[in-house]
Scaffold this active site. Sequence first.
Site, short mmCIF file in Angstrom:
data_model
loop_
_atom_site.label_atom_id
_atom_site.label_comp_id
_atom_site.label_asym_id
_atom_site.label_seq_id
_atom_site.Cartn_x
_atom_site.Cartn_y
_atom_site.Cartn_z
N GLU C 89 1.15 -1.05 0.07
CA GLU C 89 0.00 0.05 0.04
C GLU C 89 0.82 1.05 -0.05
O GLU C 89 0.60 2.19 -0.67
CB GLU C 89 -1.01 -0.12 1.18
CG GLU C 89 -2.16 -1.03 0.95
CD GLU C 89 -1.73 -2.43 1.57
OE1 GLU C 89 -0.76 -2.69 1.88
OE2 GLU C 89 -2.33 -3.39 1.36
N HIS C 158 -10.85 -4.36 9.32
CA HIS C 158 -11.30 -4.25 8.13
C HIS C 158 -12.73 -3.66 8.18
O HIS C 158 -13.48 -3.82 7.12
CB HIS C 158 -11.69 -5.77 7.46
CG HIS C 158 -10.46 -6.53 7.10
ND1 HIS C 158 -9.56 -7.23 7.85
CD2 HIS C 158 -10.04 -6.82 5.74
CE1 HIS C 158 -8.54 -7.62 7.34
NE2 HIS C 158 -8.84 -7.63 5.88
C1 LIG Z 1 -2.44 -4.73 4.39
C2 LIG Z 1 -3.09 -5.66 3.78
N1 LIG Z 1 -3.52 -5.50 2.21
C3 LIG Z 1 -4.24 -6.25 1.70
C4 LIG Z 1 -5.22 -6.92 2.31
C5 LIG Z 1 -6.47 -7.77 1.53
N2 LIG Z 1 -5.84 -9.01 1.39
C6 LIG Z 1 -6.22 -9.85 2.43
S1 LIG Z 1 -5.37 -11.44 1.97
C7 LIG Z 1 -4.82 -10.79 0.66
C8 LIG Z 1 -3.92 -11.75 -0.10
C9 LIG Z 1 -2.85 -12.23 0.66
O1 LIG Z 1 -1.99 -13.11 -0.04
P1 LIG Z 1 -1.02 -13.70 0.57
O2 LIG Z 1 -0.17 -13.04 1.54
O3 LIG Z 1 -0.17 -14.77 -0.62
O4 LIG Z 1 -1.93 -14.93 1.40
P2 LIG Z 1 -2.75 -16.12 0.83
O5 LIG Z 1 -4.21 -15.27 0.95
O6 LIG Z 1 -2.40 -16.82 -0.38
O7 LIG Z 1 -2.70 -17.16 1.82
C10 LIG Z 1 -5.05 -9.69 0.38
C11 LIG Z 1 -4.66 -8.58 -0.69
C12 LIG Z 1 -4.97 -7.06 3.61
N3 LIG Z 1 -5.52 -8.04 4.46
N4 LIG Z 1 -4.07 -6.48 4.43
#
Ligand SMILES: Cc1ncc(C[n+]2csc(CCOP(=O)(O)OP(=O)(O)O)c2C)c(N)n1
Lengths: 343, 343, 356, 356
Positions: C89, C158
């Site tokens: 971000e 959230h």
């Molecule tokens: C700081 C932040 N940015 C965006 C999000 C929204 N978000 C939640 S899970 C996710 C994807 C996360 O990807 P990864 O770290 O690969 O974990 P996975 O879901 O694949 O286990 C996003 C973008 C968030 N929760 N926190």
Amino acid sequence: MTLTTEAGRAKHALTTMWTIRRFEEAVDDMFARGLMHGTMHLSIGQEAVPTGACMALSEGDYITSTHRGHGHCIAKGAKLDAMMAELLAKETGYCRGRGGSMHIADVATGNLGANGIVAGGVPIAAGAGLAVRMRGGSQVVVSFFGDGAVNEGAWHEGVNLAAIWDLPVVFVCENNRYGMSMSVDRAFNVDTLAERARGYGIPGVTVDGNDPQAVHDVVAEAVQRARSGGGPSFVEALTYRWKGHSKSDKNLYRTREEIESWRERDPIAAFEAVVTGGGAAGSASSEVPTLSESDVEECRTLARDRVREAIRTATAAPDADAATLTDAVYAPAGESIAGGTRG
Amino acid sequence: MTLTTEAGRAKHALTTMWTIRRFEEAVDDMFARGLMHGTMHLSIGQEAVPTGACMALSEGDYITSTHRGHGHCIAKGAKLDAMMAELLAKETGYCRGRGGSMHIADVATGNLGANGIVAGGVPIAAGAGLAVRMRGGSQVVVSFFGDGAVNEGAWHEGVNLAAIWDLPVVFVCENNRYGMSMSVDRAFNVDTLAERARGYGIPGVTVDGNDPQAVHDVVAEAVQRARSGGGPSFVEALTYRWKGHSKSDKNLYRTREEIESWRERDPIAAFEAVVTGGGAAGSASSEVPTLSESDVEECRTLARDRVREAIRTATAAPDADAATLTDAVYAPAGESIAGGTRG
Amino acid sequence: MTTTSETVNGAAAPESGPVTGSATPAAAEPRTLTYSEAVREAMAQAMAADERVFLFGEDVGTYGGAFGVSGDLVHRFGTERVRDTPISELGIVGAAVGAGLAGMRPIVEIQFSDFTAQAMDQIANQAAKIHFMLGGAATVPMVLRAPGGSGTGAAAQHSQSLEAWFAHVPGLKVVMPSTAADAKGLLLSAIDDPNPVIVLEHKLLYKQSGPVPEEPVRVPLGETAVRRTGGDVTIVATGVMVSRALEAAERLAADGVSASVLDPRTLRPLDDQTIVDSVAATGRALLVQEAPKTGGFMSEIAARIVESPAFGRLQAPVSRLCGLDVPIPYAPQLEQAAVPQVDDIVAKAGELVRRW
Amino acid sequence: MTTTSETVNGAAAPESGPVTGSATPAAAEPRTLTYSEAVREAMAQAMAADERVFLFGEDVGTYGGAFGVSGDLVHRFGTERVRDTPISELGIVGAAVGAGLAGMRPIVEIQFSDFTAQAMDQIANQAAKIHFMLGGAATVPMVLRAPGGSGTGAAAQHSQSLEAWFAHVPGLKVVMPSTAADAKGLLLSAIDDPNPVIVLEHKLLYKQSGPVPEEPVRVPLGETAVRRTGGDVTIVATGVMVSRALEAAERLAADGVSASVLDPRTLRPLDDQTIVDSVAATGRALLVQEAPKTGGFMSEIAARIVESPAFGRLQAPVSRLCGLDVPIPYAPQLEQAAVPQVDDIVAKAGELVRRW
Ligand SMILES: Cc1ncc(C[n+]2csc(CCOP(=O)(O)OP(=O)(O)O)c2C)c(N)n1
Ligand SMILES: Cc1ncc(C[n+]2csc(CCOP(=O)(O)OP(=O)(O)O)c2C)c(N)n1
Ligand SMILES: [Mg+2]
Ligand SMILES: [Mg+2]
């Protein structure tokens, strides 16, 4: 392009370095005499990095700069009187006295601004690179920052964006061995900061930051790669700041000997030695010296006179005007002032 | 320690994986039937990572977890009924219904908490490691996170702190190839995320995340290094999530074939094949199978029964109590509730 | 750049009774869109009209955005102009600052407004201040869109309503659209604006429909909308609280209490004149926000009212009805209890009128 | 853990005239320290008494802190407990959260409060919410110290007063000491507290001296100090504005205007009762802060006053005197003009009393 064997280039490099040195000395002096306020971060000892790097750039190219930004600003071609006026809080300063040392920008020469936030300019540089890419432009962005900035999240995120999008950005780290007081040995667990580059899939190279030719060469190569669509690069330039971090620094975290040893590696003296042929410094100096003693003297004089003239002009200018304090918090509706022309 | 050749260990690993699988399937089902609200991120397909990693830990060790945290929580030894109660917004849930799926913690087993913020747990893990170090304790912290987290500034800063201070932290990346929808191929300019480790001067290794033995082995080595003062490590476990990212995922960013190919590499089925001796999967399975078919059946049954029992208990529990909504915004004066005992 | 002349002033209001938002004047059978579609249409029209405009953010491409707002835009404008980003971000907001400085018109989507916390340096220390710090020598035209609010069971990290943080930062403009028409019209104005504009959308509003002009009609920044006029009490509400206040006003009307409902829409710059005028007329103010009470934006509105000539006309204390001072809880019944509901507004407004 | 019984209540006040801060009662010739020395002494005493307490931050070791606050602590407690960090605000605040969760009592210094923007996620989304999100199952005892304020020519990114951001976050406590004694006493209470506490120091106060008890005397969180009592107007001020308000009050007294000066000291939780009582007595409130006016914490105090029984006793509109809505400029004369000075307080308070 060699800076050391072509007289015009050599003069330009030398004059730029001397201008930075003289400018910073003047600032140091005026600050000590109470003529300037706030805080100042001087580039004395580091002149070769902005000089070498900016000589690898063309008109229209951008830079982002730092709290220790006077050198970048001068090397990118800023007007000394508008810089000095800014430091003296004058209405004629680059920021009309609103910004001061840490926020000087010169949009006309592509300097998108110093930054009081460590690593603040890194994602901004990626964004400028993105703008260039999206317009199909051919400009390149050089983002300057210190060793300390490399541990900021902003640095990580900015570099990765440039890497995955192949943006035309050259990340130039002025590794002067310390943040404010924390040494790179304690802040990093790697020998060279250039090792960080690999993790983003971009080239990383460490170079003698006190040699403008060396800096120029690696930056020029990186600029060339960026301009031709080859994406970003990371350049670590090893250098040293002679002065304390800022006014309040008591130099408790480093030894007098260390400072002395780096003063002996003065980038300006070394360059002069090379271009006048007296340098055993090892550079490919030809038999015939590139510059004569009087050429060198001319560069020194020019730098000194420019700085003097800037001080004179700036001192005579009107103070920043408190009556217009609330101006420029918001830009008026209408076209925005683009930081650069469209590609 | 092998999970595949020692019956007790094999049963533990298999039961843990089946428990995670069954738990997540139950959650998926209850969510679809409107019995749960909010959002859920399921670990189906990724069971081998938390299982293998947590089996390398001892009592008193810490973990930090993620939005996709049910598997970590179960593998670290949490009570299924308190987890299920939390998801059902019950007063008996781990967070008294205040936290839900993304904030389940089980301080008693050293789980410092799931986290709704991508990479939020990474600097927290460094801090827990710092606490251990300062107390002269011998605990280790495992920080779980996804591939997407690796591009956050928090990740960069947290890993570097652990690296320069030699903290006892093992960074375990569950690389399931996607953030929400962005693939690692687009989000990174490197082939393996383990390449990032080098830039912090810590070991980085990529491992088959669908093989609990493989995960266990590299994590155990990293834990051993951390415990003996050798500092942090980075483990990248390659795995895949079978389900969408969360409820609203339409799977537009990946193909049905890709999902199918990974379902064929089901970590549980593969492990069963190995331990029952039927596996051509290449592991060093001895002539005599480690587990019999009935052993395997027993693990499955145990997992299913535990989850059923948790649902029963949780469903019968009282709903979170709105009358005490403003409780626990602040802890009352006095001793704080330490996340762990003193070293 | 598209023209800004087609503006609609939603602040004009008839004598009494409900005001139908800020739709095009007298369009027969106005077309309706959801709030989310309205945001998308604004972006599409801005991108079509000005090649400098582009959208980037996490999962805004093929995925269509975490809340489906960008939808099919990637198919219409391609992956360069509807650009997926890594989860970074601070980096992407910084890239928006840089792109804006270098002449583009970026729109950056932050998936949940809670994650602006990651990007606060680039928002508050860079974007907001650069124009001023440079003495006006450069501008940072950029729009940051982010959904806020509770009601989806997404819990404390959230579900926040963080408008007060941004409204306290000189150099930012802050917008909170509460209708589909405003979601489009205010966003178009935000994109035109040469300053950084934070647009706080609301998750619960995304699926709500309303009349939205097909043309790229701007709703100017800085005009409070009078959604309903009544003589007994002025209810000022933002975001999802606007529709709750309107529903409450209907019920209050049945009880004989006549309420005005005002929606500031832009918190910074704030059109406080419209609010002050209404409060001077009714003598009572009820300020409704979803964010926790302490230090919320409604305290600013309260302070402005009492500093204004309306102070002398007050018949009752200026009263705030806000989210409780708690993080948003997960359990649905707790989540409901944490923020104002229609019943609460009815009760509090009724009390204000009857007691004073 | 050291005892918390030795507390001093600075809120008690004599009939009229200046109140001598919150020093130990009747100590003959109290010892004086600078504000900065007082902070250091609090940290030293806390570290000596409790091995879980430690300090970390950028340049807090050998350098002694950017403002010299940690000074020689590294020589007294070693580099483990007075720990230099890389330039990684988000990481170090996160590490404080983790260390607190795991049973330590970290104090983290952020060099300028402006850089809390880098760390907002760990401050507002993690530290503040974890205790609640976990239903009370864990605590995050930590103290974040950071200097705020303008007046040093450091310009827009190094001069902000960001208390309103933190005061809006449920789960945080927020402290703004204005005297040397409070700098010590409030910090000791903050270190004792099982919750995350943000302590906003002020650069211009670091070198100011005042009486400070030698013992580790706690000043409880959540008690407004009455610095001076007077009957015509209540001036509420925070941070460096407290001493300006006191100076203004002296000058006003010479003009026959008698002012009370109140210093909330803790913004969250806020002791509003003491404020409301004073305003009920004087009928006039002038609220003075350095931060930009819009959305600042004084709007919260204004809103609480008008929601309280003091509303009925108001003889004048509740009035705010705040920083202008601009980033802090570099030029000294502009910087001065951007925030309230003694003259401004005298003028505004005088006007409030004379006009109403
Ligand atoms: C700081 C932040 N940015 C965006 C999000 C929204 N978000 C939640 S899970 C996710 C994807 C996360 O990807 P990864 O770290 O690969 O974990 P996975 O879901 O694949 O286990 C996003 C973008 C968030 N929760 N926190
Ligand atoms: C985000 C942020 N953190 C801390 C500071 C305070 N600070 C200013 S310069 C500096 C050291 C920077 O070190 P480096 O990046 O190596 O640059 P150098 O000063 O050596 O040129 C620090 C800590 C800051 N300005 N911004
Ligand atoms: Mg440095
Ligand atoms: Mg992933």
